[in-house]
Design an enzyme around this catalytic site. Structure first.
Site, PDB file in Angstrom:
ATOM      1  N   ARG A  93    -120.041  -9.933  -3.177  1.00 35.39           N
ATOM      2  CA  ARG A  93    -118.926 -10.142  -2.368  1.00 35.39           C
ATOM      3  C   ARG A  93    -118.110  -8.822  -1.798  1.00 35.39           C
ATOM      4  NH1 ARG A  93    -113.256 -11.920  -4.185  1.00 35.39           N
ATOM      5  NH2 ARG A  93    -112.799 -13.585  -3.155  1.00 35.39           N
ATOM      6  N   ILE A 119    -110.182 -14.528   2.266  1.00 36.36           N
ATOM      7  CA  ILE A 119    -111.418 -14.962   1.610  1.00 36.36           C
ATOM      8  C   ILE A 119    -111.029 -15.572   0.248  1.00 36.36           C
ATOM      9  CG2 ILE A 119    -111.809 -12.765   0.439  1.00 36.36           C
ATOM     10  CD1 ILE A 119    -114.597 -13.079   0.499  1.00 36.36           C
ATOM     11  N   SER A 120    -111.488 -16.943   0.295  1.00 38.43           N
ATOM     12  CA  SER A 120    -110.945 -17.753  -1.145  1.00 38.43           C
ATOM     13  C   SER A 120    -111.609 -17.121  -2.139  1.00 38.43           C
ATOM     14  CB  SER A 120    -111.605 -19.177  -0.823  1.00 38.43           C
ATOM     15  OG  SER A 120    -111.351 -19.765   0.346  1.00 38.43           O
ATOM     16  N   LYS A 121    -110.653 -17.412  -3.361  1.00 38.75           N
ATOM     17  CA  LYS A 121    -111.042 -16.878  -4.508  1.00 38.75           C
ATOM     18  C   LYS A 121    -112.451 -17.372  -5.060  1.00 38.75           C
ATOM     19  CE  LYS A 121    -107.975 -18.814  -7.774  1.00 38.75           C
ATOM     20  NZ  LYS A 121    -106.825 -18.566  -8.810  1.00 38.75           N
ATOM     21  N   PHE A 271    -104.636 -23.188   1.075  1.00 39.96           N
ATOM     22  CA  PHE A 271    -105.498 -22.408   1.857  1.00 39.96           C
ATOM     23  C   PHE A 271    -104.713 -22.133   3.335  1.00 39.96           C
ATOM     24  CE2 PHE A 271    -108.623 -24.231  -0.414  1.00 39.96           C
ATOM     25  CZ  PHE A 271    -109.699 -23.509  -0.304  1.00 39.96           C
TER      26      PHE A 271
END
Ligand code: SAH
Length: 279
Positions: A93, A119-121, A271
């Site tokens: 990541r 960027i999503s967790k 989001f």
């Protein structure tokens, strides 16, 4: 997952992993806004990383230990799908975030990727992928063709590439589309197809999709997505739920069967907005 080592690379098994495998050091010199910042070229992130995760040159990190720890945490948080955990464990990541954020890359947190996007967790990525794989039509092995709306930095596309036969990923912001292409180049994922365009229209040429996943939430699920979902397929997306306080977002799971479409509303999420058009 690591990009293949170049034949000329110094033989040090497992590390160092270069942060900017294709573009070389220049992209390791960018700041959060993506501007060149030569004076911050090296040695920034090695101040805070655990000693084991740092290499002495200051231009790379061996992230295996931190990735393994991230996966352990995800499992402890209830992610049970071994293939999803393995896929997250494979993808580095830290290669998808700015140099200044590398020391947070394996924390369970969303991170800025430029142009106001995030960027999503990892926990949310894992949860959504697990839901996708639990779809009625999902084989026990890999998913078939998957459509991703919101490529962002390309991280989730790289994870999806481990779980699906083909990944079609659309991004509406040219800057991020280009960034994802650069980030993903070194991984040489032949099954990832990056597309620049408005994902609200889906991508008819790749349809029907076994699964559709969105990383941005609107007021409704665009009809094109439902049309392009295969019978037996599953869609997972954030959506603003009318009637919930402030129209809050929740995860929505949509299953398409021969009898019709069923929609299930799950937990609250946060989001970025699904926007139309390109920019
Ligand atoms: N999966 C991404 C998350 C990116 S955030 C990652 O791993 O980095 C969500 C992305 O959705 C943003 O980059 C945003 O620009 C994009 N987006 C929003 N509306 C869109 C649309 N209509 N079509 C394509 N992308 C869209």
């Amino acid at each position: 997952m690591k990009p293949p080592a170049k034949p000329t690379a110094v033989q040090r098994p497992g590390f160092p992993v270069r942060l900017a495998p294709d573009a070389g050091t220049p992209s390791a010199t960018k700041n959060v806004a993506g501007r060149a910042h030569p004076e911050r070229a090296t040695g920034l992130f090695d101040l805070k990383l655990p000693a084991k995760a740092v290499i002495s040159s200051g231009v790379g990190m061996d992230s295996r230990a931190v990735r393994a720890r991230m996966v352990q945490k995800l499992a402890a948080q209830g992610i049970a799908d071994a293939q999803v955990l393995a896929a997250l464990g494979h993808v580095e990541r830290h290669r998808f975030v700015d140099t200044a954020l590398v020391n947070q890359a394996y924390e369970d947190t969303s991170l800025p990727i430029g142009l106001g996007q995030t960027i999503s967790k990892p926990n949310v990525v894992a949860r959504m992928l697990e839901l996708l794989r639990q779809g009625a039509g999902s084989p026990s092995g890999k998913l078939g063709r998957v459509l991703e709306i919101g490529t962002g930095c390309g991280y989730q596309a790289a994870v999806l590439a481990q779980l699906a036969s083909e990944v079609y990923s659309i991004e509406r912001l040219r800057g991020l589309h280009d960034k994802a292409r650069e980030n993903l180049r070194a991984f040489r994922l032949a099954n990832v197809h990056l597309l620049f365009g408005d994902g609200m229209a889906g991508y008819a040429k790749g349809a029907p999709y076994a699964a559709i996943i969105a990383a941005a939430g609107g007021e409704e699920i665009p009809p094109a997505w439902v049309e392009q979902l295969a019978v037996g397929g599953r869609l997972v997306a954030p959506m603003h739920i009318a009637g919930r306080a402030g129209g809050a977002q929740a995860l929505v799971v949509l299953d398409k069967t021969a009898q019709g479409v069923t929609q299930t509303i799950l937990e609250a999420v946060h989001f970025v907005p699904l926007k139309s058009g390109t920019s």
